[in-house]
Design a protein around this motif. Structure first.
Motif, PDB file in Angstrom:
ATOM      1  N   ALA A 132       0.834  -1.207   0.000  1.00  9.59           N
ATOM      2  CA  ALA A 132       0.000   0.000   0.000  1.00  9.59           C
ATOM      3  C   ALA A 132       0.867   1.254   0.000  1.00  9.59           C
ATOM      4  O   ALA A 132       2.061   1.211   0.292  1.00  9.59           O
ATOM      5  N   SER A 174      -4.288   5.177   3.999  1.00 12.08           N
ATOM      6  CA  SER A 174      -3.634   4.080   3.288  1.00 12.08           C
ATOM      7  C   SER A 174      -4.411   3.784   1.999  1.00 12.08           C
ATOM      8  O   SER A 174      -5.639   3.720   2.021  1.00 12.08           O
ATOM      9  N   PRO A 229      -4.363   0.957  -1.049  1.00 17.92           N
ATOM     10  CA  PRO A 229      -3.784  -0.295  -1.553  1.00 17.92           C
ATOM     11  C   PRO A 229      -3.252  -0.135  -2.975  1.00 17.92           C
ATOM     12  O   PRO A 229      -3.791   0.648  -3.766  1.00 17.92           O
TER      13      PRO A 229
END
Length: 146
Positions: A55, A70, A72
């Protein structure tokens, strides 16, 4: 103050801080985010995402957070920039988003993200600065990890 003069002033300040950061590249990342967001009135959010596992993880930011902590791999424009190995600039919902990846050799280290309130805020002068910043980050990461 003319925009070109403001960008030159930013370059100078970032260069001085870069020289003083010794081996603390994270201090440089934070200074860049703070300086760009504070001195460029049209920038809504400036951030640096670093690669971690699978990520992109937000490490430093200033302004009104737009993207999640975050992201991915494979999702969003940040992944498009990383896959292309070059800047991505898109107009979305009346604003402009710029993603500038930076590397250590062929290994992706992170992405500088700048989001502006209006589509016409970021021009070629801004993009030139972002490219210089990516190059500076690459040089600093290489120096501190060699």
């Amino acid at each position: 103050m003319r925009k070109v003069d403001l960008l030159d002033e930013l370059r100078s300040e970032i260069g001085v801080v870069s020289d003083k950061c010794a081996d603390q590249v994270n201090d440089l990342y934070q200074f860049v985010c703070e300086s760009l967001q504070k001195k460029m009135p049209g920038y809504q959010w400036v951030s640096i995402y670093l690669v971690q596992d699978y990520a992109f993880v937000l490490r430093h930011d200033e302004g009104e957070r737009i993207l999640p902590q975050s992201i991915p791999f494979g999702e969003g424009l940040i992944s498009v920039a990383a896959a292309r190995g070059s800047m991505v600039r898109e107009r979305l919902s009346g604003r402009v988003e710029v993603y500038m990846p930076f590397y250590r050799g062929h290994h992706l280290i992170g992405v500088l993200v700048v989001i502006a309130k209006r589509a016409n805020v970021i021009d070629e002068e801004d993009v030139s600065l972002f490219m210089e910043l990516a190059s500076l980050f690459e040089t600093k990461v290489e120096k501190y990890n060699s």
